[in-house]
Design an enzyme around this catalytic site. Structure first.
Site, PDB file in Angstrom:
ATOM      1  N   ASP A   1      83.856  55.298 -78.382  1.00 50.81           N
ATOM      2  CA  ASP A   1      83.877  53.954 -77.795  1.00 50.81           C
ATOM      3  C   ASP A   1      85.302  53.406 -77.901  1.00 50.81           C
ATOM      4  OD1 ASP A   1      83.483  51.359 -76.965  1.00 50.81           O
ATOM      5  OD2 ASP A   1      81.599  51.096 -78.064  1.00 50.81           O
TER       6      ASP A   1
ATOM      7  N   ARG B   1      86.486  50.697 -76.279  1.00 49.22           N
ATOM      8  CA  ARG B   1      86.574  49.359 -75.674  1.00 49.22           C
ATOM      9  C   ARG B   1      87.211  48.324 -76.604  1.00 49.22           C
ATOM     10  NH1 ARG B   1      80.415  48.728 -73.985  1.00 49.22           N
ATOM     11  NH2 ARG B   1      80.227  49.929 -75.893  1.00 49.22           N
TER      12      ARG B   1
HETATM   13  N1  LIG Z   1      80.958  57.863 -72.148  1.00 44.10           N
HETATM   14  C1  LIG Z   1      79.784  57.445 -71.730  1.00 44.10           C
HETATM   15  N2  LIG Z   1      79.677  56.168 -71.348  1.00 44.10           N
HETATM   16  C2  LIG Z   1      78.481  55.755 -70.937  1.00 44.10           C
HETATM   17  C3  LIG Z   1      77.361  56.593 -70.894  1.00 44.10           C
HETATM   18  N3  LIG Z   1      76.322  55.891 -70.419  1.00 44.10           N
HETATM   19  C4  LIG Z   1      76.788  54.623 -70.205  1.00 44.10           C
HETATM   20  N4  LIG Z   1      78.085  54.546 -70.498  1.00 44.10           N
HETATM   21  C5  LIG Z   1      78.976  53.392 -70.438  1.00 44.10           C
HETATM   22  O1  LIG Z   1      78.623  52.544 -71.507  1.00 44.10           O
HETATM   23  C6  LIG Z   1      79.052  51.220 -71.217  1.00 44.10           C
HETATM   24  C7  LIG Z   1      77.967  50.273 -71.688  1.00 44.10           C
HETATM   25  O2  LIG Z   1      77.890  50.419 -73.053  1.00 44.10           O
HETATM   26  P1  LIG Z   1      76.539  50.505 -73.849  1.00 44.10           P
HETATM   27  O3  LIG Z   1      76.848  51.140 -75.157  1.00 44.10           O
HETATM   28  O4  LIG Z   1      75.476  51.120 -72.971  1.00 44.10           O
HETATM   29  O5  LIG Z   1      76.078  49.040 -74.049  1.00 44.10           O
HETATM   30  P2  LIG Z   1      76.924  47.873 -74.668  1.00 44.10           P
HETATM   31  O6  LIG Z   1      77.493  47.105 -73.516  1.00 44.10           O
HETATM   32  O7  LIG Z   1      77.879  48.361 -75.679  1.00 44.10           O
HETATM   33  O8  LIG Z   1      75.813  47.078 -75.460  1.00 44.10           O
HETATM   34  P3  LIG Z   1      74.800  45.992 -74.884  1.00 44.10           P
HETATM   35  O9  LIG Z   1      75.550  44.692 -74.930  1.00 44.10           O
HETATM   36  O10 LIG Z   1      73.642  46.019 -75.790  1.00 44.10           O
HETATM   37  O11 LIG Z   1      74.480  46.408 -73.466  1.00 44.10           O
HETATM   38  C8  LIG Z   1      79.323  51.183 -69.718  1.00 44.10           C
HETATM   39  O12 LIG Z   1      80.725  51.093 -69.547  1.00 44.10           O
HETATM   40  C9  LIG Z   1      78.832  52.544 -69.222  1.00 44.10           C
HETATM   41  O13 LIG Z   1      79.640  53.033 -68.173  1.00 44.10           O
HETATM   42  C10 LIG Z   1      77.510  57.955 -71.321  1.00 44.10           C
HETATM   43  O14 LIG Z   1      76.586  58.753 -71.334  1.00 44.10           O
HETATM   44  N5  LIG Z   1      78.743  58.324 -71.727  1.00 44.10           N
END
Ligand SMILES: Nc1nc2c(ncn2[C@@H]2O[C@H](COP(=O)(O)OP(=O)(O)OP(=O)(O)O)[C@@H](O)[C@H]2O)c(=O)[nH]1
Ligand SMILES: [Zn+2]
Length: 267
Positions: free
Chosen positions: A191, A193
């Site tokens: 992650d 971000r």
């Molecule tokens: N690397 C990767 N990224 C993913 C995958 N599936 C979804 N994403 C990315 O994950 C991001 C969303 O993050 P999540 O961890 O699903 O959720 P979050 O935003 O952190 O948490 P919430 O606020 O609960 O939704 C988006 O940018 C998606 O493009 C995957 O299998 N691999």
């Protein structure tokens, strides 16, 4: 903090120098005939990490508003505000509804969703993740409350690894790797971000007391480090499908997401 009472311009200079020598900060304001802004200064030898963070938060323009328009949607009437990030030129958008400043001043604060871009889920309705349904649910919940904001962060695709790499990670998940190991196999962070831009957009909107819609504790604490008061976490209920159940379980079990899921595999 008590400010010295200044009766003569020389006193102001003396007081400022004393404060700088003491390790403090001073705002030097222009007079009304000049640019009419202030400079924040301190003595270099007294600079600390904490002061540097304060300087960046208060003086760096992390985002700049580049456009604003009415945005009627399937969920209700929002206002769309576009922000350009100074560091990487990426455009982000805030969809706001209602009187944010009144909500910010209220005991409950502002209902906020900080959403990471997911082209496949948000736009195409991909069932590999729950992003699209979370975005829609957030817009609906805010519209029901009548006030709130969705901060849509671009550049967060694939948790910061980008779309191409996300598709590569999907491909390796189809060969048995989970979402965490698939990123690591590519030599990429699980992650990557950062929520500084999201916090800067909220600050520009005059929002600093929020109820955050998320299941991700790292997002909650990530935003909490940015001059925001997080009053509550509002859980986002994912839509569970046979396609995304393994993905959701890995988010719960390996990434700490706070989410209730059915105990057995769906048919
Ligand atoms: N690397 C990767 N990224 C993913 C995958 N599936 C979804 N994403 C990315 O994950 C991001 C969303 O993050 P999540 O961890 O699903 O959720 P979050 O935003 O952190 O948490 P919430 O606020 O609960 O939704 C988006 O940018 C998606 O493009 C995957 O299998 N691999
Ligand atoms: Zn997604």
């Amino acid at each position: 903090m008590t400010l010295p009472r200044i009766t003569h311009p020389d006193d102001a200079v003396r007081a400022a120098l004393a404060r700088l020598a003491d390790g403090g900060m001073v705002v030097v304001a222009d007079d009304k005939d000049r640019e009419n802004e202030g400079d924040l200064i301190c003595a270099a030898e007294h600079m600390t990490h904490k002061m540097m963070a304060f300087f960046r938060r208060r003086t760096d323009q992390i985002v700049r508003r580049t456009g604003e328009a009415r945005m009627p949607t399937d969920y209700g009437r929002f206002n769309a505000v576009c922000f350009r990030s100074a560091h990487d030129d990426i455009e982000h958008v805030a969809l706001t509804m209602g009187d944010l400043s009144a909500a910010n001043a209220s005991a409950a604060g502002v209902l906020v969703r900080v959403h990471s871009e997911c082209l496949t889920g948000d736009l195409f309705g991909s069932q590999r993740c729950d992003c699209g349904s979370q975005l829609q649910a957030a817009l609906r919940t805010i519209a029901e409350e009548g006030t709130g904001a969705v901060i849509y962060l671009r550049g967060h695709e694939g948790r910061g690894i980008g779309l191409g790499h996300k598709l590569q990670a999907y491909e390796s998940q189809d060969h048995g790797r989970d979402i965490v190991d698939a990123n690591l196999d590519l030599g990429l962070p699980v992650d990557g971000r950062d929520y500084g831009v999201g916090a800067a957009i909220l600050a520009d909107l005059g929002v600093n007391r929020i109820r955050l819609i998320t299941n991700n504790p790292h997002k909650y604490s990530g935003l909490g480090g940015h001059d925001l008061t997080l009053l509550d976490r509002i859980a986002s209920r994912p839509s569970v499908t046979p396609e995304n159940i393994a993905y959701l379980r890995t988010k719960r079990d390996r990434m700490g997401h706070l989410v209730d899921l059915p105990p057995v595999a769906l048919a």
